[in-house]
Write a protein that holds these residues in place. Sequence first.
Motif, PDB file in Angstrom:
ATOM      1  N   ASP A  69       0.862  -1.176   0.000  1.00  0.00           N
ATOM      2  CA  ASP A  69       0.000   0.000   0.000  1.00  0.00           C
ATOM      3  C   ASP A  69       0.902   1.230   0.000  1.00  0.00           C
ATOM      4  N   VAL A 126       0.411   4.453   0.010  1.00  0.00           N
ATOM      5  CA  VAL A 126       0.064   5.528   0.938  1.00  0.00           C
ATOM      6  C   VAL A 126       0.476   5.164   2.357  1.00  0.00           C
ATOM      7  N   ARG A 154       4.348   5.079   2.673  1.00  0.00           N
ATOM      8  CA  ARG A 154       4.927   6.420   2.730  1.00  0.00           C
ATOM      9  C   ARG A 154       4.712   7.035   4.109  1.00  0.00           C
ATOM     10  N   GLU A 181       1.019   7.187  -9.053  1.00  0.00           N
ATOM     11  CA  GLU A 181       0.166   8.333  -9.361  1.00  0.00           C
ATOM     12  C   GLU A 181       0.611   9.044 -10.631  1.00  0.00           C
TER      13      GLU A 181
END
Length: 301
Positions: free
Chosen positions: A22, A24, A27, A110
């Motif tokens: 994942d 997100v 990070r 992204e």
Amino acid sequence: MPIHPEVAKVLATLPAPSAVLDPVAMRAGEASQVPPLGDRLPIASVEDMSAGDVPVRLYADSTDASGVIVYFHGGAFFLGSLDTHDHVARHLARATGLKVVSVDYRLAPENEFPAGLHDCYAAVRWVQENGEKLGWDGSTLAVAGDSSGGTFAAAVAAMATDDGYDAVTHQILFYPSLDLDFDETRYPSLVENATGYGLETAGLKPFNAFYLDSGADPDNPLVSPIKRTSFEGLPKALVVTAEFDPLRDEGERYAQRLREAGVEVNAVRWEGANHGFVQNFSQIPEFAQVFETITEFLREG
């Protein structure tokens, strides 16, 4: 020699790799580990600014620094930030006496390929275009990166050469990922160091999938710099590999191909080290010596 005992202690505490990545959450986990500002290596100045549309952070530890290192952080193209690698940039500035421009390039998934690579190249061109403001005297302009940042550094050096842009004088690659074709038969180190040393061979495909699925073709030499057809004319190189790294042999093969093409190369295998040691274990005295090696390389001209 065996893996460094301090590294072995940390490796013994690592959880089993997650089956689902994942970006997100990962990070956020990285960000939570960034030390507070007061605990970081103090240097003369640190300034956030923009290289055109690309956020960068400028480090200087000497008022008369005339050369520049443009630094690209690692993180498998989807992790890492100016903050997670802030300590590396600080140590580069302190050790070399040069200014360091750390690049906050766009991340996968992204942003599709080649967004991040183009940000890195744009930052290098910006340094030259703004040399007077930055205090660059037109001499040393090095590109440097660790892991996937090393991929970008090698690719940017190649882009500059192909464009006839001769301002880039050096490329500094820390345990670079230079062949994103992860066939385990390609390099012995993918087998020898497959498990137990942090970065594992089985994890290469899922970690790099965010980048590859965003349009990065492993057969493209800008994605896998070792697949260039000609290495002639590339900037002189320092290639630092780690003894216990699955990526060790592709870095050393790249250095060999540069040398065969007449490029000046200093290839150093760091004994007792694993992938990521410059970022994760530079507090270990034996590993901190890598910054002295970089300084000597740059001073050789």
